[in-house]
Scaffold this motif. Structure first.
Motif, PDB file in Angstrom:
ATOM      1  N   GLN A  13      -4.552   4.341  -4.112  1.00 12.21           N
ATOM      2  CA  GLN A  13      -4.725   3.271  -3.139  1.00 12.21           C
ATOM      3  C   GLN A  13      -6.196   2.874  -3.015  1.00 12.21           C
ATOM      4  N   SER A  14      -7.087   3.850  -3.009  1.00 10.15           N
ATOM      5  CA  SER A  14      -8.519   3.547  -2.951  1.00 10.15           C
ATOM      6  C   SER A  14      -8.955   2.773  -4.193  1.00 10.15           C
ATOM      7  N   TRP A  15      -8.450   3.179  -5.349  1.00 18.44           N
ATOM      8  CA  TRP A  15      -8.768   2.476  -6.598  1.00 18.44           C
ATOM      9  C   TRP A  15      -8.203   1.056  -6.566  1.00 18.44           C
ATOM     10  N   ASP A  64      -3.166   8.606  -2.539  1.00 22.19           N
ATOM     11  CA  ASP A  64      -4.342   8.238  -1.742  1.00 22.19           C
ATOM     12  C   ASP A  64      -5.475   7.759  -2.652  1.00 22.19           C
ATOM     13  N   ILE A  65      -5.674   8.450  -3.777  1.00 17.01           N
ATOM     14  CA  ILE A  65      -6.721   8.045  -4.727  1.00 17.01           C
ATOM     15  C   ILE A  65      -6.361   6.709  -5.370  1.00 17.01           C
ATOM     16  N   ILE A 113      -7.714  -0.905  -3.926  1.00 16.68           N
ATOM     17  CA  ILE A 113      -8.540  -1.740  -3.043  1.00 16.68           C
ATOM     18  C   ILE A 113      -9.814  -2.169  -3.755  1.00 16.68           C
ATOM     19  N   ARG A 114     -10.464  -1.213  -4.414  1.00 12.61           N
ATOM     20  CA  ARG A 114     -11.706  -1.532  -5.123  1.00 12.61           C
ATOM     21  C   ARG A 114     -11.442  -2.462  -6.301  1.00 12.61           C
ATOM     22  N   SER A 162       0.422   5.794   0.659  1.00 12.91           N
ATOM     23  CA  SER A 162      -0.438   6.901   1.073  1.00 12.91           C
ATOM     24  C   SER A 162       0.423   8.132   1.335  1.00 12.91           C
ATOM     25  N   SER A 198       0.836  -1.204   0.000  1.00 12.60           N
ATOM     26  CA  SER A 198       0.000   0.000   0.000  1.00 12.60           C
ATOM     27  C   SER A 198       0.865   1.247   0.000  1.00 12.60           C
TER      28      SER A 198
END
Length: 222
Positions: free
Chosen positions: A124-126, A121-122, A128-129, A115, A113
């Protein structure tokens, strides 16, 4: 006395300029601080590799992991991967990062990961999804294949449609995310992942443009 004051003013000005230059350099620098979650990686070399373009010694940075930590500093803005030496990648996940100015915190292990900056940050969110989507998509496709092998056409069609629907939703999410972002490294990467159309060339010289979501032709050229 005047000479002393003049000299002091010159020194102060030089220090001020030096400080400004240092601040300008720092404002363009990406500082990556990383840790590894696997204890057997001590002393192993880890690499910062451009995702696009040359991957030679002039463009790849590397350092040995020490006390479970590593650091990279770069002034080059790019999409990059952090990779452990290929002899030791069994329990590590390659990590995509954006080397944008700022402090980036990285963990490398089974679930890597990043951050600390806006684009990371964006991203990392993408990530995970995307991983959740990939797991769901693979399971649905496996169920469909198993049903097809068993001769169960009803289950096959149902799960194939579910898999296609889940993948379409992920493509739409990625496109919308790219469109919501200002132009930059991450915007360009996401925008190019799922184009709206693709072109197929035929032996007779025709080129047909297809909708990437429906696989239906939208334009034909001769």
């Amino acid at each position: 006395m005047k000479k002393i004051l003049f000299f002091s003013a010159i020194v102060a000005l030089a220090l001020s300029i030096s400080s400004c230059q240092q601040a300008m350099r720092s404002s363009k620098t990406c500082h990556i601080t990383g840790e590894v979650t696997e204890s057997d990686l001590e002393g192993v070399r880890i690499f910062l590799v451009p995702y696009f373009g040359p991957k030679d010694a002039a463009h790849v940075d590397s350092i040995e992991i020490e006390d479970g930590m590593f650091e990279f500093t770069t002034d080059t803005l790019m999409l990059a991967q952090i990779l452990v030496d290929y002899h030791h990648r069994m329990n590590t996940q390659p990590l995509l990062i954006i080397t944008e100015p700022g402090e980036v915190k990285v963990k490398i292990g089974l679930d890597s990961s990043a951050s600390g900056t806006e684009q990371n940050d964006i991203l990392q969110s993408w990530k995970i999804r995307s991983e959740q989507h990939n797991t769901q998509f693979r399971l649905m496709n496996k169920t469909a294949r198993d049903a097809e092998k068993a001769g169960d056409s009803i289950t096959y069609k149902a799960y194939k449609q579910k898999a296609d629907s889940v993948h379409l939703l992920h493509k739409q999410y990625t496109r919308e995310l790219a469109n919501s972002m200002k132009e930059g490294v991450l915007h360009d990467f996401l925008k190019d992942l799922y184009p709206l159309t693709y072109t197929r060339k035929y032996p007779d010289g025709r080129e047909v443009v297809f909708d990437a979501d429906t696989n239906e032709p939208v334009e034909s050229e001769k």
